[in-house]
Design a protein around this motif. Structure first.
Motif, PDB file in Angstrom:
ATOM      1  N   ASN A  93     -51.926  38.023 -17.526  1.00  0.00           N
ATOM      2  CA  ASN A  93     -52.320  38.825 -16.230  1.00  0.00           C
ATOM      3  C   ASN A  93     -53.668  39.908 -16.773  1.00  0.00           C
ATOM      4  N   LYS A  94     -53.858  39.797 -18.033  1.00  0.00           N
ATOM      5  CA  LYS A  94     -55.115  40.590 -18.459  1.00  0.00           C
ATOM      6  C   LYS A  94     -56.188  39.545 -18.958  1.00  0.00           C
ATOM      7  N   ASN A  95     -56.078  38.207 -18.400  1.00  0.00           N
ATOM      8  CA  ASN A  95     -57.210  37.129 -18.604  1.00  0.00           C
ATOM      9  C   ASN A  95     -57.704  36.683 -20.098  1.00  0.00           C
ATOM     10  N   VAL A  96     -56.290  36.956 -20.820  1.00  0.00           N
ATOM     11  CA  VAL A  96     -56.569  36.442 -22.568  1.00  0.00           C
ATOM     12  C   VAL A  96     -56.160  34.962 -22.286  1.00  0.00           C
ATOM     13  N   LYS A  97     -56.928  34.358 -23.382  1.00  0.00           N
ATOM     14  CA  LYS A  97     -56.742  32.950 -23.557  1.00  0.00           C
ATOM     15  C   LYS A  97     -55.412  32.921 -24.263  1.00  0.00           C
ATOM     16  N   VAL A  98     -54.495  32.251 -23.746  1.00  0.00           N
ATOM     17  CA  VAL A  98     -53.157  32.105 -24.388  1.00  0.00           C
ATOM     18  C   VAL A  98     -52.581  30.388 -24.440  1.00  0.00           C
ATOM     19  N   GLY A  99     -52.005  30.286 -25.363  1.00  0.00           N
ATOM     20  CA  GLY A  99     -51.349  28.775 -25.686  1.00  0.00           C
ATOM     21  C   GLY A  99     -50.185  28.685 -25.009  1.00  0.00           C
ATOM     22  N   ASP A 100     -49.295  27.468 -24.944  1.00  0.00           N
ATOM     23  CA  ASP A 100     -48.072  27.374 -24.655  1.00  0.00           C
ATOM     24  C   ASP A 100     -47.122  27.977 -25.463  1.00  0.00           C
ATOM     25  N   ILE A 101     -46.010  28.404 -25.100  1.00  0.00           N
ATOM     26  CA  ILE A 101     -44.953  28.642 -25.992  1.00  0.00           C
ATOM     27  C   ILE A 101     -44.330  27.413 -26.582  1.00  0.00           C
ATOM     28  N   PRO A 105     -38.839  25.781 -35.929  1.00  0.00           N
ATOM     29  CA  PRO A 105     -37.463  25.893 -36.552  1.00  0.00           C
ATOM     30  C   PRO A 105     -37.257  27.339 -36.570  1.00  0.00           C
ATOM     31  N   SER A 106     -38.279  27.991 -36.836  1.00  0.00           N
ATOM     32  CA  SER A 106     -38.106  29.792 -37.248  1.00  0.00           C
ATOM     33  C   SER A 106     -37.908  30.550 -36.021  1.00  0.00           C
ATOM     34  N   GLY A 107     -38.231  29.891 -34.788  1.00  0.00           N
ATOM     35  CA  GLY A 107     -38.286  30.453 -33.586  1.00  0.00           C
ATOM     36  C   GLY A 107     -39.350  30.219 -32.601  1.00  0.00           C
ATOM     37  N   ARG A 108     -39.574  30.748 -31.337  1.00  0.00           N
ATOM     38  CA  ARG A 108     -40.571  30.549 -30.374  1.00  0.00           C
ATOM     39  C   ARG A 108     -41.639  31.144 -30.678  1.00  0.00           C
ATOM     40  N   VAL A 109     -42.943  30.456 -30.568  1.00  0.00           N
ATOM     41  CA  VAL A 109     -44.239  31.091 -30.945  1.00  0.00           C
ATOM     42  C   VAL A 109     -45.234  30.617 -29.994  1.00  0.00           C
ATOM     43  N   PHE A 110     -46.459  31.400 -29.647  1.00  0.00           N
ATOM     44  CA  PHE A 110     -47.697  30.976 -28.757  1.00  0.00           C
ATOM     45  C   PHE A 110     -48.726  31.723 -29.558  1.00  0.00           C
ATOM     46  N   ASN A 111     -49.764  31.179 -29.363  1.00  0.00           N
ATOM     47  CA  ASN A 111     -51.143  31.648 -29.839  1.00  0.00           C
ATOM     48  C   ASN A 111     -52.041  32.404 -28.964  1.00  0.00           C
ATOM     49  N   PHE A 112     -53.169  33.110 -29.155  1.00  0.00           N
ATOM     50  CA  PHE A 112     -53.861  33.804 -28.100  1.00  0.00           C
ATOM     51  C   PHE A 112     -55.287  34.048 -28.958  1.00  0.00           C
ATOM     52  N   ALA A 113     -56.369  34.045 -28.315  1.00  0.00           N
ATOM     53  CA  ALA A 113     -57.648  34.313 -28.543  1.00  0.00           C
ATOM     54  C   ALA A 113     -58.268  35.625 -28.244  1.00  0.00           C
ATOM     55  N   ASP A 114     -58.832  36.302 -29.207  1.00  0.00           N
ATOM     56  CA  ASP A 114     -59.615  37.308 -28.792  1.00  0.00           C
ATOM     57  C   ASP A 114     -60.951  36.988 -28.060  1.00  0.00           C
ATOM     58  N   ASP A 115     -61.850  38.072 -27.688  1.00  0.00           N
ATOM     59  CA  ASP A 115     -63.074  37.863 -27.195  1.00  0.00           C
ATOM     60  C   ASP A 115     -64.204  36.788 -27.852  1.00  0.00           C
ATOM     61  N   GLU A 116     -63.834  36.825 -29.296  1.00  0.00           N
ATOM     62  CA  GLU A 116     -64.828  36.021 -30.138  1.00  0.00           C
ATOM     63  C   GLU A 116     -64.262  34.705 -30.512  1.00  0.00           C
ATOM     64  N   GLU A 117     -63.074  34.409 -29.956  1.00  0.00           N
ATOM     65  CA  GLU A 117     -62.299  33.132 -30.108  1.00  0.00           C
ATOM     66  C   GLU A 117     -61.678  32.730 -31.502  1.00  0.00           C
ATOM     67  N   ASN A 118     -61.390  34.261 -32.136  1.00  0.00           N
ATOM     68  CA  ASN A 118     -60.267  34.350 -33.131  1.00  0.00           C
ATOM     69  C   ASN A 118     -59.026  34.032 -32.508  1.00  0.00           C
ATOM     70  N   TYR A 119     -58.167  33.190 -33.181  1.00  0.00           N
ATOM     71  CA  TYR A 119     -56.931  32.993 -32.649  1.00  0.00           C
ATOM     72  C   TYR A 119     -55.819  33.694 -33.625  1.00  0.00           C
ATOM     73  N   PHE A 120     -54.919  34.192 -32.981  1.00  0.00           N
ATOM     74  CA  PHE A 120     -53.620  34.814 -33.576  1.00  0.00           C
ATOM     75  C   PHE A 120     -52.398  34.294 -32.777  1.00  0.00           C
ATOM     76  N   ALA A 121     -51.104  34.398 -33.618  1.00  0.00           N
ATOM     77  CA  ALA A 121     -50.071  33.949 -33.004  1.00  0.00           C
ATOM     78  C   ALA A 121     -48.940  34.983 -32.974  1.00  0.00           C
TER      79      ALA A 121
END
Length: 126
Positions: A93-101, A105-121
């Motif tokens: 909703n805040k127009n952040v680039k996000v990946g699928d969930i 094995p350790s749980g559910r995860v998704f990634n997202f990128a900041d405005d400089e294309e640095n990815y975090f999970a």
């Protein structure tokens, strides 16, 4: 707050076993887990039992194949959340680039990128 803490720092290394030896033998860290899912292997290390934040050693070559264009020259952060669906929807909703969930094995995860294309999970632990 939807993100509860910085859970892990993901470090991309050329030789996982050599990296484990460095962190354990030279710095006194301990191996928390050593897991494999298909070709992907990740090794979690921490400075002490029950440490709030740990380091996960990932194979740089494998991650480069799975996520082309990802900056593997610097560590990534893995954030923990109690409800990743709500957090992911909020970021969308805040127009952040996000990946699928994805279920790991350790749980559910998704990634997202900041405005400089640095990815975090973000991980919702089991």
């Amino acid at each position: 707050m939807m993100i509860s803490k910085v859970g892990q720092i993901m470090l991309y290394v050329n030789n996982q076993d050599q990296a484990v030896n460095f962190w354990t033998e030279k710095l006194g860290f301990r191996v928390v887990s050593d897991e494999k899912n298909g070709e992907m292997r990740w090794i979690e290390i921490a400075p002490a039992q029950g440490a709030e934040t740990s380091i996960v050693l990932h194979n740089k070559e494998f991650v480069a194949k799975m996520s082309p264009g990802m900056n593997l020259g610097t560590p990534s952060l893995l954030l923990f959340s109690e409800n990743i669906e709500e957090l992911r929807n909020d970021l969308v909703n805040k127009n952040v680039k996000v990946g699928d969930i994805v279920t790991m094995p350790s749980g559910r995860v998704f990634n997202f990128a900041d405005d400089e294309e640095n990815y975090f999970a973000v991980l919702e632990k089991k």
